[in-house]
Scaffold this active site. Structure first.
Site, PDB file in Angstrom:
ATOM      1  CB  SER A 152      23.767 -82.815  51.055  1.00  0.00           C
ATOM      2  OG  SER A 152      24.868 -83.609  50.662  1.00  0.00           O
ATOM      3  CE1 TYR A 178      21.405 -88.040  51.221  1.00  0.00           C
ATOM      4  CE2 TYR A 178      23.393 -87.198  50.197  1.00  0.00           C
ATOM      5  CZ  TYR A 178      22.541 -87.273  51.283  1.00  0.00           C
ATOM      6  OH  TYR A 178      22.820 -86.564  52.418  1.00  0.00           O
ATOM      7  CE  LYS A 182      19.820 -84.827  52.540  1.00  0.00           C
ATOM      8  NZ  LYS A 182      19.061 -84.369  53.732  1.00  0.00           N
TER       9      LYS A 182
END
Length: 313
Positions: A152, A178, A182
């Site tokens: 990401s 998050y 990633k």
């Protein structure tokens, strides 16, 4: 629409396992692979959604009917991963595992998996790592197998804190958790590739990301949710910087199928800030490839999951 479908090599006879293939990027990856003749196995949590995804594949790729199947796999539950991995390992072959599934939001504050891992790190990193470790013997049976991890752009905004990998010591913030998850996925993926090379394996571990991809610019599919803001103004705004999820799937599919793809690479869109564009090998932050961090994280992953990759450093 996001443009014409990609031209892929003939994938007849090859088997691709796609985690989270019942919606979003994973569904588009499955449809594109099936369109090129691949056998696609969707590994996901909900059988009803799996059947709906298979039905959609049959509608849009009629020839995929006999070559697509579903295996139940909950990446937030190590017991489910063990059962799903055993079923997948019984397949005649696995050429590529696309570790696509992931948690973007918990819908609130900090939550945990069935094994009491923080949900984002537990699903995005630990669940996939446990699956990969169990499937490595099947992948190593092929001459040119690949593992494609979903990275990401968000990895650029954070650094890993291995003392707080599961957000126990600091206030929980969804986007930070998050982004860190990633970055952890990418750090693990690059370390995995180094270990595969060092141990004489031909399995390649590489990372791909979709850029900024949204439902609003994607072709309609019955199984996919209607865009929340699908009006002409919002679509025009998104089109300036983004692309549909069908286009976002293309760098991931390219990493899985392109003849030029190799272990340790990072694929993404080739446009401005990697937000949209054609699939290409792109740059990742140097700290995602930090060897010391990679070795430490890899050991932590095996400790937490209780599953060994059998790949000494």
């Amino acid at each position: 629409m996001s443009g014409p479908a990609p031209t892929l090599p003939d994938l007849s006879g090859k088997t691709f396992v796609v985690t989270g293939g019942t919606g979003g990027l994973g569904y588009w990856e499955s449809e594109q692979l099936a369109s090129a003749g691949a056998t696609v196995v969707i590994a996901a949590r909900t059988p009803e959604k799996g059947e709906a995804a298979l039905a959609s594949l049959r509608r849009h790729v009629p020839s995929a009917g006999a070559r697509a199947s579903f295996v139940r796999l909950d990446l937030a539950d190590l017991a489910s991963i063990a059962d799903g991995a055993a079923e997948l390992a019984a397949l005649p072959r696995i050429d590529t595992l696309i570790a696509n599934a992931g948690i973007l939001s918990t819908g609130g504050g900090r939550s945990t998996t069935a094994d009491r891992f923080e949900t984002m790190i537990g699903t995005n990193l630990l669940g996939h790592a446990a699956l990969i470790a169990r499937l490595l013997p099947s992948l190593r049976a092929q001459d040119t197998a690949r593992i494609v991890h979903l990275g990401s752009i968000s990895h650029e905004f954070f650094r890993l804190d291995l003392d707080d990998l599961q957000s126990n010591r600091t206030p929980f913030r969804q986007f930070r958790s998050y982004g860190r998850s990633k970055l952890a996925v990418m750090t693990y993926a690059f370390e995995l590739d180094r270990r595969l090379r060092a141990n004489g394996s031909t399995v390649a571990s590489l990372v791909a990301h979709p850029g900024f991809s949204v439902d609003e610019l994607s072709p309609p599919r019955d199984i996919l949710p209607a865009p929340k803001t699908g009006n002409p103004v919002s679509r025009a705004a998104y089109r300036l910087i983004g692309q549909g999820k069908d286009a976002g799937a293309r760098p991931i599919v390219a990493a899985a199928t392109d003849a030029a793809a190799a272990g340790g690479q990072y694929w993404g869109p080739d446009g401005w800030r990697q937000l949209k564009g054609d699939p290409a090998v792109v740059g990742a932050k140097a700290y995602a490839r930090d060897r010391t961090m990679g070795r430490t994280l890899f050991a932590r992953v095996e400790e937490l999951t209780g599953v060994s990759h059998d790949l000494p450093a």
